[in-house]
Write a protein that holds these residues in place. Structure first.
Motif, PDB file in Angstrom:
ATOM      1  N   PRO A 199      45.000  34.344  27.801  1.00 26.98           N
ATOM      2  CA  PRO A 199      44.558  33.076  27.223  1.00 26.98           C
ATOM      3  C   PRO A 199      45.533  31.928  27.504  1.00 26.98           C
ATOM      4  O   PRO A 199      45.465  30.889  26.850  1.00 26.98           O
ATOM      5  CB  PRO A 199      44.520  33.387  25.727  1.00 26.98           C
ATOM      6  CG  PRO A 199      45.625  34.381  25.545  1.00 26.98           C
ATOM      7  CD  PRO A 199      45.761  35.161  26.837  1.00 26.98           C
ATOM      8  N   VAL A 200      46.449  32.101  28.463  1.00 23.76           N
ATOM      9  CA  VAL A 200      47.487  31.086  28.715  1.00 23.76           C
ATOM     10  C   VAL A 200      47.259  30.389  30.054  1.00 23.76           C
ATOM     11  O   VAL A 200      47.139  31.045  31.094  1.00 23.76           O
ATOM     12  CB  VAL A 200      48.902  31.732  28.702  1.00 23.76           C
ATOM     13  CG1 VAL A 200      49.966  30.657  28.899  1.00 23.76           C
ATOM     14  CG2 VAL A 200      49.132  32.509  27.417  1.00 23.76           C
ATOM     15  N   LEU A 201      47.193  29.051  30.006  1.00 24.34           N
ATOM     16  CA  LEU A 201      47.137  28.237  31.216  1.00 24.34           C
ATOM     17  C   LEU A 201      48.510  27.597  31.418  1.00 24.34           C
ATOM     18  O   LEU A 201      49.121  27.131  30.450  1.00 24.34           O
ATOM     19  CB  LEU A 201      46.151  27.079  31.044  1.00 24.34           C
ATOM     20  CG  LEU A 201      44.685  27.245  31.375  1.00 24.34           C
ATOM     21  CD1 LEU A 201      43.983  25.908  31.148  1.00 24.34           C
ATOM     22  CD2 LEU A 201      44.482  27.698  32.813  1.00 24.34           C
ATOM     23  N   SER A 202      48.949  27.486  32.665  1.00 24.98           N
ATOM     24  CA  SER A 202      50.196  26.790  32.974  1.00 24.98           C
ATOM     25  C   SER A 202      49.874  25.757  34.056  1.00 24.98           C
ATOM     26  O   SER A 202      49.362  26.099  35.118  1.00 24.98           O
ATOM     27  CB  SER A 202      51.232  27.803  33.464  1.00 24.98           C
ATOM     28  OG  SER A 202      52.400  27.145  33.905  1.00 24.98           O
ATOM     29  N   ARG A 255      52.422  34.337  18.423  1.00 25.03           N
ATOM     30  CA  ARG A 255      51.115  33.837  17.986  1.00 25.03           C
ATOM     31  C   ARG A 255      50.005  34.839  18.318  1.00 25.03           C
ATOM     32  O   ARG A 255      49.123  35.105  17.500  1.00 25.03           O
ATOM     33  CB  ARG A 255      50.787  32.526  18.716  1.00 25.03           C
ATOM     34  CG  ARG A 255      51.314  31.286  18.027  1.00 25.03           C
ATOM     35  CD  ARG A 255      50.294  30.809  16.990  1.00 25.03           C
ATOM     36  NE  ARG A 255      50.736  29.585  16.349  1.00 25.03           N
ATOM     37  CZ  ARG A 255      50.210  28.395  16.580  1.00 25.03           C
ATOM     38  NH1 ARG A 255      49.233  28.251  17.458  1.00 25.03           N
ATOM     39  NH2 ARG A 255      50.650  27.339  15.944  1.00 25.03           N
ATOM     40  N   LEU A 256      50.052  35.377  19.533  1.00 26.30           N
ATOM     41  CA  LEU A 256      48.982  36.294  19.952  1.00 26.30           C
ATOM     42  C   LEU A 256      49.075  37.613  19.208  1.00 26.30           C
ATOM     43  O   LEU A 256      48.048  38.200  18.849  1.00 26.30           O
ATOM     44  CB  LEU A 256      49.023  36.507  21.472  1.00 26.30           C
ATOM     45  CG  LEU A 256      48.660  35.257  22.290  1.00 26.30           C
ATOM     46  CD1 LEU A 256      48.796  35.538  23.786  1.00 26.30           C
ATOM     47  CD2 LEU A 256      47.241  34.783  21.982  1.00 26.30           C
ATOM     48  N   SER A 271      37.500  32.194  17.193  1.00 28.92           N
ATOM     49  CA  SER A 271      36.734  33.057  18.077  1.00 28.92           C
ATOM     50  C   SER A 271      37.342  33.174  19.467  1.00 28.92           C
ATOM     51  O   SER A 271      37.175  34.156  20.150  1.00 28.92           O
ATOM     52  CB  SER A 271      35.308  32.514  18.189  1.00 28.92           C
ATOM     53  OG  SER A 271      35.358  31.205  18.689  1.00 28.92           O
ATOM     54  N   SER A 272      38.020  32.152  19.889  1.00 26.06           N
ATOM     55  CA  SER A 272      38.709  32.246  21.179  1.00 26.06           C
ATOM     56  C   SER A 272      39.935  31.349  21.108  1.00 26.06           C
ATOM     57  O   SER A 272      40.067  30.519  20.232  1.00 26.06           O
ATOM     58  CB  SER A 272      37.797  31.814  22.322  1.00 26.06           C
ATOM     59  OG  SER A 272      37.660  30.426  22.327  1.00 26.06           O
ATOM     60  N   SER A 273      40.816  31.532  22.033  1.00 27.94           N
ATOM     61  CA  SER A 273      42.086  30.821  21.947  1.00 27.94           C
ATOM     62  C   SER A 273      42.591  30.497  23.333  1.00 27.94           C
ATOM     63  O   SER A 273      42.382  31.240  24.277  1.00 27.94           O
ATOM     64  CB  SER A 273      43.100  31.711  21.233  1.00 27.94           C
ATOM     65  OG  SER A 273      44.385  31.155  21.318  1.00 27.94           O
ATOM     66  N   SER A 274      43.249  29.377  23.439  1.00 27.78           N
ATOM     67  CA  SER A 274      43.862  29.045  24.718  1.00 27.78           C
ATOM     68  C   SER A 274      45.166  28.319  24.466  1.00 27.78           C
ATOM     69  O   SER A 274      45.221  27.371  23.696  1.00 27.78           O
ATOM     70  CB  SER A 274      42.926  28.153  25.525  1.00 27.78           C
ATOM     71  OG  SER A 274      43.505  27.820  26.749  1.00 27.78           O
TER      72      SER A 274
END
Lengths: 266, 266
Positions: free
Chosen positions: A38-41, A242-243, A254-257
């Motif tokens: 769920p991680v964008l860089s 956090r995760l 419901s979802s996470s990013s």
């Protein structure tokens, strides 16, 4: 950005040693983007206009991808004021060159002033994370965001300089008195755009030097490399915590990013 | 930048097919720099702060390298106003979002206004060059330089938009009435810093679309590629002509350097 996503992939146990992370934005040279779990860089270049372009496009992307419960952290480097080099600053308020917590956006030729308020709970949570990482001095303080790296930050070593060392020191003292402990070039528009989009946001920058003692980097390459890792380590630890909390049922989204904007430099 | 220097190398007969051009600035990710003969090609990222960092460092480099008779040209892309896409605009005056030919630099927290005047003889010489290149429509006109790509240029397709299509059209009409024919994000500080340094400077940007007709690129990839080549072709022809004239004794300067700043985008 790629190094960060590789690090996060390993930390989260999501890394597959057989696969390389592709640059999702390979079709443009505006910026690079990598993703794991769920991680964008995302990279953002140098300065307010450059990061603003990326944020407009990232915010649209998050909207269309129906991401919820998004946290955005800018990580990067900065010049410190009155801090030991290597200190990590979590931004309390992003202030302009007059030490005001505002960002002026010109729209249709007219100035519109926006708040640069950041999420104080998130800043506090990041500070708590830093305490688990041992020997990494971390503070919450104001960050000055300037339009220019040389004259805009009172450096004496640009191509032009119309002021004295004394003028510079006085300006930095005024900044210090206004609670400023570091200077960079992207935080104000980052804070303003995240606030407008209701995205929880934080700015975590390491200081590479104390500007009251000089304008140029004097630490060795290895020491600077170590400093530059610190915001990554801190934010990596934060994401992991956090995760883990979410997986244990502490969050009901419901979802996470978790988006992480990484400075090339500052 | 590399493609441009390879092109110039071939044009000037200085290319050695066996050697690759190294990135002179490989140690930093701030920008890339390539050189062939007396020509430097440097990237500058997006926006005023990014190009200003590069220019401070380039101007210091040119000074220490004792370069004389230097001409600096920014080449890049832009949005047009009332022009057929693909038209090349040679900037007469770089104006701000209020259509004024000025650049405001904040120094020690106080605004300092600088002139954005460019060299009119150089602009005229570039226009003459364009006439030798056949089917490349080229004009001399004002260029608006903004701090933002979306709201700052009255686009309707950013993450936020607080105005109507009518407001946008009215703003573009005002810009047109002020002589503006294209919009980009670097020319004002480029003009101001070159003028302060007594460097002859020009801005040559192709328009990729007519902003009065839309905000997004609708031309095919191949057509856009062709458009993007145009500033390179024009400036390449100009450099070749200048150097040929010099070799024939029309110039008496002891050394020469033609710097070309190339936008990644705009």
């Amino acid at each position: 950005m790629k190094a960060f996503i590789e690090y996060i992939g390993r930390e989260l146990g999501l890394a597959d040693p057989k696969t390389d992370y592709p640059n999702i934005c390979a079709g443009t040279d505006r910026y690079a983007m990598y993703k794991v779990g769920p991680v964008l860089s995302v990279s953002h270049g140098m300065g307010i206009p450059s990061i603003a372009i990326m944020l407009h496009e990232l915010i649209k992307l998050l909207y269309h991808a129906r991401c919820t419960d998004v946290t955005v952290v800018r990580i990067g480097t900065s010049g410190g004021i009155g801090l030991k080099p290597g200190t990590v600053v979590i931004t309390k308020q992003s202030v302009d060159a007059c030490f005001q917590p505002r960002f002026e956006q010109v729209i249709l030729g007219k100035p519109v002033v926006r708040s640069t308020e950041l999420d104080s709970d998130l800043a506090e949570e990041l500070l708590q994370c830093s305490k688990n990482l041992g020997d990494m001095e971390t503070v919450i303080a104001n960050t000055m965001c300037t339009m220019d790296f040389y004259e805009g930050q009172a450096r004496l070593d640009g191509a032009f300089c119309s002021y004295t060392e004394e003028d510079k020191q006085n300006y930095l003292k005024e900044a210090y008195a206004a609670g400023v402990r570091n200077i960079e070039m992207e935080s104000s528009v980052f804070a303003a755009m995240c606030k407008l989009s209701h995205l929880k946001a934080a700015v975590v920058c390491v200081t590479l030097l104390d500007r009251q003692k000089g304008d140029q980097l004097t630490s060795s390459h290895d020491v600077l490399q170590d400093y530059q890792q610190r915001p990554q380590l801190l934010v990596g630890h934060f994401i992991k915590r956090r995760l883990n909390a979410k997986n244990k049922g502490f969050s009901s989204s419901s979802s996470s990013s978790h988006g992480v904007d990484k400075a090339k430099t500052s």
